[in-house]
Design a protein around this motif. Sequence first.
Motif, PDB file in Angstrom:
ATOM      1  N   TRP A   1     -37.283   4.438  -2.656  1.00 30.71           N
ATOM      2  CA  TRP A   1     -36.932   5.770  -2.151  1.00 30.71           C
ATOM      3  C   TRP A   1     -37.976   6.806  -2.567  1.00 30.71           C
ATOM      4  N   GLU A   2     -38.519   6.672  -3.777  1.00 32.43           N
ATOM      5  CA  GLU A   2     -39.573   7.593  -4.209  1.00 32.43           C
ATOM      6  C   GLU A   2     -40.798   7.468  -3.296  1.00 32.43           C
TER       7      GLU A   2
ATOM      8  N   THR B   1     -31.073  13.335  -2.546  1.00 31.99           N
ATOM      9  CA  THR B   1     -30.770  12.082  -1.852  1.00 31.99           C
ATOM     10  C   THR B   1     -31.198  10.891  -2.695  1.00 31.99           C
ATOM     11  N   HIS B   2     -30.611   9.760  -2.418  1.00 32.95           N
ATOM     12  CA  HIS B   2     -30.956   8.537  -3.150  1.00 32.95           C
ATOM     13  C   HIS B   2     -30.440   7.341  -2.357  1.00 32.95           C
ATOM     14  N   ILE B   3     -30.960   6.164  -2.639  1.00 30.53           N
ATOM     15  CA  ILE B   3     -30.451   4.948  -2.011  1.00 30.53           C
ATOM     16  C   ILE B   3     -29.238   4.458  -2.793  1.00 30.53           C
ATOM     17  N   VAL B   4     -28.124   4.282  -2.095  1.00 28.29           N
ATOM     18  CA  VAL B   4     -26.897   3.777  -2.730  1.00 28.29           C
ATOM     19  C   VAL B   4     -26.946   2.260  -2.848  1.00 28.29           C
TER      20      VAL B   4
ATOM     21  N   GLY C   1     -27.503   7.948   0.047  1.00 28.85           N
ATOM     22  CA  GLY C   1     -26.505   8.902  -0.410  1.00 28.85           C
ATOM     23  C   GLY C   1     -26.998  10.328  -0.254  1.00 28.85           C
ATOM     24  N   VAL C   2     -26.150  11.202   0.290  1.00 31.93           N
ATOM     25  CA  VAL C   2     -26.469  12.621   0.461  1.00 31.93           C
ATOM     26  C   VAL C   2     -25.340  13.445  -0.153  1.00 31.93           C
ATOM     27  N   PRO C   3     -25.600  14.709  -0.531  1.00 35.07           N
ATOM     28  CA  PRO C   3     -24.600  15.467  -1.280  1.00 35.07           C
ATOM     29  C   PRO C   3     -23.421  16.004  -0.465  1.00 35.07           C
TER      30      PRO C   3
ATOM     31  N   SER D   1     -22.176  11.025  -0.959  1.00 36.90           N
ATOM     32  CA  SER D   1     -21.980  10.391  -2.259  1.00 36.90           C
ATOM     33  C   SER D   1     -21.855  11.456  -3.333  1.00 36.90           C
ATOM     34  N   LYS D   2     -20.721  11.486  -4.016  1.00 35.39           N
ATOM     35  CA  LYS D   2     -20.494  12.464  -5.073  1.00 35.39           C
ATOM     36  C   LYS D   2     -21.073  11.998  -6.404  1.00 35.39           C
ATOM     37  N   GLU D   3     -21.400  10.712  -6.495  1.00 38.30           N
ATOM     38  CA  GLU D   3     -21.949  10.179  -7.747  1.00 38.30           C
ATOM     39  C   GLU D   3     -23.375  10.652  -7.947  1.00 38.30           C
TER      40      GLU D   3
END
Length: 448
Positions: A9-10, A32-35, A45-47, A82-84
């Motif tokens: 993702w980076e 954002t990040h990969i779940v 994952g998005v907020p 994604s809330k995490e």
Amino acid sequence: MELDTKQLWENTLTNIELSISPASFKMWFGETHIVRIEDGVVFVGVPNQLTKEWISERFGKLVLKTIRGFVDTVRGVEYLVSKESPRKMPEKVLFEQKTEAELPLSDYYINRSDNLNPRYTFDTFVVGPFNELAFTAAQAVVKNPGIAYNPLFVYGETGRGKTHLTQAVGNQIKKVSPSKKVFYLTAERFGFEFMNAINSRTIPSFKDKYRGYDILIVDDIQFFSKKVTIQEEFFHLFNTLHDANKQIVCSSDKHPNLIPDITERLKSRLVAGMAVAINEPDHESRMAIIRAKAESMNLTLSEITIENLSLAVPGNIREIEGMLNSVLCQIQLKGSLSEDQIRDLIKTTARPKRIVPVKHVIQKIADFYSIDEASMYAKTRRREVVKPRQIIMFILREDFHLSYPAIGSMFGGRDHTTVIHACEKVRSDIIESDELKVQIEEIRGMLK
């Protein structure tokens, strides 16, 4: 070696950042990040729902194409609210990895309380002739926040390290004065929150939030262009913070006086402290940047490869990082790369250089000074013509490396000594005139 979801993702984000505006990148991709990855589908994952819809509709194809550039077995991308926190996300391994050192996750992600990236520090900022003055000014701000250079305004083209330097100010102040409240955001984000506050009738809490910071760092001020209501709100916030000796740090792609459709009173505030440019890095500085970034990636490169990378990406530090990520990813996938393979990768990855015709240069500079292009070739000593013509000669020599005789032949067969005199005159005038320095930077931006 192994490529995990965090690294994938980076790498993806680094390439996406080169394709969209800095303000849009920070607003929509900052959290954002990969779940997980399942059956060739990458789940990102998005907020919130708004971010999910916006990225999916506006940037969906770009995200998929970029990820597939690193892992060609990916067949799709889906977005999840994604809330995490990504700091706690378990990572699914794609390849076997063995690294010598790895940052703790808590040191890798942006701190949501202040929006600062912990990797943007003075220690990781490579200093050279092109950014030395800006670096010195930033350090002075840390020693006397709210007093020395308030506001500090850093300007320069995209990818030259403005965000790194301004955030380094925030991170260093947090380190030496933990009690001070620091906050970083883009001008676009400020405008977005302000309009939300108007719609939700929460203006008082919006004002209280921003007036409570000791150091406010605002990136991409050019976003305020033509947005009169947002400019007005920022102007009053600026005055409140400045009157309380609270530090303001701003950045933009150009000098405040050259940002179109910004009110004069706001411009006067932005240049009241210190406005300092980060110029295009020279060849030696680019090589130093490449060495430093490669070392941070545990990537060993030969001097030949470092020089080839420097020549492939002349002015954009962010593109250098993207190129290194591509090299690193291929090494992770293939185990190793030969000099020839790296050279081929550089050729295929580097953005093609646009060739600018000499006539286009002359026309653009003539337009910049509102002078008829034909008068540039005429034998006249009128000051309003002589000065722009000298600048044209200077640009053709410095930026396009034409010979003195070749430049002279373009202007009625003038002797090469005339061209040498013109170039030396502009060089000396730049040292004495900040206004001319700003004009030269603006012209160079137009030509690119």
